[in-house]
Design an enzyme around this catalytic site. Structure first.
Site, PDB file in Angstrom:
ATOM      1  N   ARG A  66      -7.528 -35.821 -36.449  1.00  0.00           N
ATOM      2  CA  ARG A  66      -7.941 -37.120 -35.927  1.00  0.00           C
ATOM      3  C   ARG A  66      -9.449 -37.155 -35.726  1.00  0.00           C
ATOM      4  NH1 ARG A  66      -4.293 -35.056 -31.152  1.00  0.00           N
ATOM      5  NH2 ARG A  66      -3.657 -33.923 -33.003  1.00  0.00           N
TER       6      ARG A  66
ATOM      7  N   ASP B  62      -7.391 -38.232 -23.994  1.00  0.00           N
ATOM      8  CA  ASP B  62      -6.210 -38.140 -23.140  1.00  0.00           C
ATOM      9  C   ASP B  62      -6.604 -38.191 -21.670  1.00  0.00           C
ATOM     10  OD1 ASP B  62      -4.260 -37.902 -25.135  1.00  0.00           O
ATOM     11  OD2 ASP B  62      -4.553 -35.736 -25.292  1.00  0.00           O
TER      12      ASP B  62
ATOM     13  N   ARG C 118      -9.590 -44.018 -35.611  1.00  0.00           N
ATOM     14  CA  ARG C 118      -8.483 -43.069 -35.586  1.00  0.00           C
ATOM     15  C   ARG C 118      -7.243 -43.695 -36.223  1.00  0.00           C
ATOM     16  NH1 ARG C 118      -5.524 -39.672 -30.688  1.00  0.00           N
ATOM     17  NH2 ARG C 118      -3.640 -39.233 -31.888  1.00  0.00           N
TER      18      ARG C 118
END
Length: 259
Positions: free
Chosen positions: A205, A210, A196
């Protein structure tokens, strides 16, 4: 005291260190690992720690993305091993750097990291990808997170106003045995393994991981705000999360009621 498995002297060329020449030229590292767990009364490998898989975790981390500190490398090995082997009570990982750039005669430099299940907590993660073979990227990252629950893959429109392809997204639940920040670091490690880059904010990406919610732990660091501050705005987070945890709430509101 639990029984233990020891793996010693596993070697790999890595590119870890604070100096440019270390990241350019690489050097040999080695790792020793001690795993504490109760040995089974069966003769089945699935009832213990598969030390071939343990060795693969250590090798690909030593030979993987470069870090300044071998403390980081040792922690990543310990974290992934605790995810991969739920039978583990505790683990100790020692990373050796015998060719460290020290201008004196010395035998070795080593760091030791330990993990155990005493402070384990449950976490919800959101994964997304819209570059490359996104299904394979998500599959690979999910396998390395060893989730207790995982949603189906959802195709969603990009969020944040940047023109780009649609995303593939999923949510998963896992049990984490380190600190909240070590969970964040491991998520970032998986992003680095997927190559990334962070050139455009909210841009395309290969992999985005997250931390959305944690149960049984809190983060006071500005690096990791949980619940995720944008989760309530993001359908690509809420719908996969709802799939694996239908009764979940976000700041007191059922996620099923959020747009």
């Amino acid at each position: 005291m639990a029984d233990r498995i020891e793996l010693t002297g596993l070697k790999a060329t890595g590119y870890h260190g604070v100096f440019d020449h270390e990241k350019r030229d690489g050097q040999e590292f080695s790792v020793d690992i001690t795993c504490w767990l109760p040995f089974p009364d069966t003769d089945h490998v699935e009832d213990t720690v598969h030390y071939g898989e343990l060795a693969e975790i250590a090798y690909r981390t030593l030979a993987g993305p470069a870090y300044d500190l071998i403390e980081t490398v040792a922690g990543l090995i310990a974290d992934e091993a605790m995810l991969a082997f739920p039978l583990l009570h505790a683990i100790e990982v020692t990373v050796h750097k015998p060719h460290a750039p020290i201008p004196h005669d010395f035998a070795d430099v080593a760091v030791v990291r330990r993990r155990n299940r005493k402070n384990a907590f449950r976490a919800i993660l959101s994964l997304g990808s819209n570059i490359g073979d996104s299904e394979e990227i998500l599959r690979s990252a999910t396998n390395r997170l060893h989730p207790t629950k995982v949603s189906t893959i959802h195709k969603t429109a990009p969020w944040g106003g940047v023109e780009q392809p649609d995303f593939l997204n999923l949510a998963l639940e896992l049990t984490w045995c380190g600190t909240p920040l070590s969970l964040l670091r491991y998520c970032q490690h998986l992003e680095k393994c997927a190559h990334r880059t962070r050139e455009i904010h909210w841009g395309p990406r290969t992999l985005d991981v997250d931390v959305v919610q944690m149960y049984g732990a809190e983060s006071t660091s500005p690096e990791l705000i949980v619940p995720h501050p944008h989760a309530h705005e993001r359908d690509f987070v809420l719908r996969p999360w709802e799939e694996i945890e239908p009764d979940a709430e976000l700041n007191g509101t059922p996620i099923s009621e959020l747009p």
